[in-house]
Motif scaffolding. Structure first.
Motif, PDB file in Angstrom:
ATOM      1  N   PRO A   1      41.911  51.945  33.146  1.00 18.76           N
ATOM      2  CA  PRO A   1      41.173  51.799  34.409  1.00 18.76           C
ATOM      3  C   PRO A   1      41.812  50.726  35.296  1.00 18.76           C
ATOM      4  CG  PRO A   1      39.822  51.111  32.513  1.00 18.76           C
ATOM      5  CD  PRO A   1      41.137  51.535  31.991  1.00 18.76           C
ATOM      6  N   LYS A   2      41.612  50.870  36.590  1.00 16.83           N
ATOM      7  CA  LYS A   2      42.058  49.847  37.536  1.00 16.83           C
ATOM      8  C   LYS A   2      41.364  48.539  37.189  1.00 16.83           C
ATOM      9  CE  LYS A   2      42.588  52.861  41.537  1.00 16.83           C
ATOM     10  NZ  LYS A   2      42.116  53.088  42.909  1.00 16.83           N
ATOM     11  N   PHE A   3      42.043  47.428  37.471  1.00 15.17           N
ATOM     12  CA  PHE A   3      41.462  46.130  37.163  1.00 15.17           C
ATOM     13  C   PHE A   3      41.711  45.157  38.303  1.00 15.17           C
ATOM     14  CE2 PHE A   3      45.799  45.963  35.695  1.00 15.17           C
ATOM     15  CZ  PHE A   3      46.222  44.686  36.011  1.00 15.17           C
ATOM     16  N   LEU A   4      40.976  44.072  38.268  1.00 18.84           N
ATOM     17  CA  LEU A   4      41.130  42.987  39.238  1.00 18.84           C
ATOM     18  C   LEU A   4      41.529  41.739  38.484  1.00 18.84           C
ATOM     19  CD1 LEU A   4      37.707  43.459  41.035  1.00 18.84           C
ATOM     20  CD2 LEU A   4      39.918  44.238  41.878  1.00 18.84           C
ATOM     21  N   LYS A   5      42.374  40.937  39.082  1.00 22.06           N
ATOM     22  CA  LYS A   5      42.694  39.635  38.511  1.00 22.06           C
ATOM     23  C   LYS A   5      42.107  38.595  39.452  1.00 22.06           C
ATOM     24  CE  LYS A   5      45.976  37.768  35.534  1.00 22.06           C
ATOM     25  NZ  LYS A   5      47.220  37.984  34.850  1.00 22.06           N
ATOM     26  N   LEU A   6      41.154  37.835  38.952  1.00 19.26           N
ATOM     27  CA  LEU A   6      40.475  36.831  39.757  1.00 19.26           C
ATOM     28  C   LEU A   6      41.355  35.602  39.946  1.00 19.26           C
ATOM     29  CD1 LEU A   6      36.938  37.082  38.115  1.00 19.26           C
ATOM     30  CD2 LEU A   6      37.869  38.394  40.032  1.00 19.26           C
ATOM     31  N   ASP A   7      40.983  34.759  40.893  1.00 22.05           N
ATOM     32  CA  ASP A   7      41.743  33.532  41.158  1.00 22.05           C
ATOM     33  C   ASP A   7      41.889  32.661  39.922  1.00 22.05           C
ATOM     34  OD1 ASP A   7      42.037  34.262  43.800  1.00 22.05           O
ATOM     35  OD2 ASP A   7      40.361  33.037  44.502  1.00 22.05           O
ATOM     36  N   THR A   8      40.934  32.749  39.040  1.00 23.92           N
ATOM     37  CA  THR A   8      40.958  31.959  37.804  1.00 23.92           C
ATOM     38  C   THR A   8      41.914  32.553  36.767  1.00 23.92           C
ATOM     39  OG1 THR A   8      39.139  33.234  36.869  1.00 23.92           O
ATOM     40  CG2 THR A   8      38.559  31.249  38.126  1.00 23.92           C
ATOM     41  N   GLY A   9      42.434  33.747  37.038  1.00 24.12           N
ATOM     42  CA  GLY A   9      43.297  34.435  36.094  1.00 24.12           C
ATOM     43  C   GLY A   9      42.549  35.413  35.211  1.00 24.12           C
ATOM     44  N   ALA A  10      41.224  35.382  35.290  1.00 23.94           N
ATOM     45  CA  ALA A  10      40.407  36.297  34.481  1.00 23.94           C
ATOM     46  C   ALA A  10      40.555  37.729  34.991  1.00 23.94           C
ATOM     47  CB  ALA A  10      38.947  35.870  34.543  1.00 23.94           C
ATOM     48  N   VAL A  11      40.544  38.660  34.069  1.00 24.35           N
ATOM     49  CA  VAL A  11      40.634  40.079  34.403  1.00 24.35           C
ATOM     50  C   VAL A  11      39.235  40.668  34.390  1.00 24.35           C
ATOM     51  CG1 VAL A  11      41.505  42.319  33.631  1.00 24.35           C
ATOM     52  CG2 VAL A  11      42.962  40.289  33.484  1.00 24.35           C
ATOM     53  N   ARG A  12      38.918  41.458  35.406  1.00 23.31           N
ATOM     54  CA  ARG A  12      37.627  42.142  35.484  1.00 23.31           C
ATOM     55  C   ARG A  12      37.869  43.583  35.928  1.00 23.31           C
ATOM     56  NH1 ARG A  12      36.578  38.303  33.090  1.00 23.31           N
ATOM     57  NH2 ARG A  12      34.936  36.772  33.418  1.00 23.31           N
ATOM     58  N   TYR A  13      36.928  44.442  35.583  1.00 22.74           N
ATOM     59  CA  TYR A  13      36.989  45.861  35.915  1.00 22.74           C
ATOM     60  C   TYR A  13      35.732  46.236  36.685  1.00 22.74           C
ATOM     61  CZ  TYR A  13      40.553  46.089  32.263  1.00 22.74           C
ATOM     62  OH  TYR A  13      41.682  45.894  31.511  1.00 22.74           O
ATOM     63  N   ARG A  14      35.897  46.959  37.785  1.00 27.61           N
ATOM     64  CA  ARG A  14      34.728  47.502  38.484  1.00 27.61           C
ATOM     65  C   ARG A  14      34.162  48.621  37.613  1.00 27.61           C
ATOM     66  NH1 ARG A  14      38.141  47.038  43.163  1.00 27.61           N
ATOM     67  NH2 ARG A  14      37.300  45.444  44.540  1.00 27.61           N
ATOM     68  N   CYS A  15      32.870  48.641  37.475  1.00 25.86           N
ATOM     69  CA  CYS A  15      32.215  49.671  36.675  1.00 25.86           C
ATOM     70  C   CYS A  15      32.572  51.062  37.200  1.00 25.86           C
ATOM     71  CB  CYS A  15      30.703  49.443  36.681  1.00 25.86           C
ATOM     72  SG  CYS A  15      29.814  50.513  35.550  1.00 25.86           S
ATOM     73  N   SER A  16      32.607  51.211  38.501  1.00 27.24           N
ATOM     74  CA  SER A  16      32.940  52.514  39.091  1.00 27.24           C
ATOM     75  C   SER A  16      34.350  52.953  38.706  1.00 27.24           C
ATOM     76  CB  SER A  16      32.775  52.476  40.611  1.00 27.24           C
ATOM     77  OG  SER A  16      33.604  51.484  41.183  1.00 27.24           O
ATOM     78  N   ASP A  17      35.294  52.004  38.592  1.00 24.78           N
ATOM     79  CA  ASP A  17      36.656  52.357  38.187  1.00 24.78           C
ATOM     80  C   ASP A  17      36.711  52.783  36.726  1.00 24.78           C
ATOM     81  OD1 ASP A  17      37.788  51.882  40.697  1.00 24.78           O
ATOM     82  OD2 ASP A  17      38.188  49.772  40.245  1.00 24.78           O
ATOM     83  N   VAL A  18      35.895  52.145  35.884  1.00 27.67           N
ATOM     84  CA  VAL A  18      35.846  52.527  34.473  1.00 27.67           C
ATOM     85  C   VAL A  18      35.245  53.931  34.340  1.00 27.67           C
ATOM     86  CG1 VAL A  18      34.880  51.969  32.196  1.00 27.67           C
ATOM     87  CG2 VAL A  18      35.729  50.132  33.693  1.00 27.67           C
ATOM     88  N   LEU A  19      34.179  54.204  35.086  1.00 32.36           N
ATOM     89  CA  LEU A  19      33.577  55.546  35.058  1.00 32.36           C
ATOM     90  C   LEU A  19      34.571  56.591  35.550  1.00 32.36           C
ATOM     91  CD1 LEU A  19      30.017  54.733  36.422  1.00 32.36           C
ATOM     92  CD2 LEU A  19      30.606  55.418  34.093  1.00 32.36           C
TER      93      LEU A  19
END
Length: 80
Positions: free
Chosen positions: A51-69
């Protein structure tokens, strides 16, 4: 008029998923949902898969729920 079906090729899923667009999930949550290890998810990310992911300014990786679906729907249509 009937409700639209999820679009696998379009940028937007059906309106029923709109509220999920801004819900961010951690790698642990996504890995658990996809039934893979976090390291497996990390490898997928490094290879440009998953799934598409985002890298936050802190370096943490997050995924939008809609992208996972969306990823789950596309994987199911490919028979995976």
């Amino acid at each position: 008029m009937t409700n639209p079906r999820p679009s696998l090729s379009g940028a937007v899923l059906e309106p029923a998923f709109d509220h999920l667009a801004d819900v961010l999930l951690t790698s642990a949550e996504v890995a658990r949902r996809l039934r893979i290890s976090e390291s497996g998810l990390r490898v997928m990310r490094m290879k440009g898969r998953g799934p598409k992911f985002l890298k936050l300014d802190t370096g943490a990786v997050r995924y939008r729920c809609s992208d996972v679906l969306r990823y789950e729907l596309e994987a199911a249509s490919r028979g995976r």
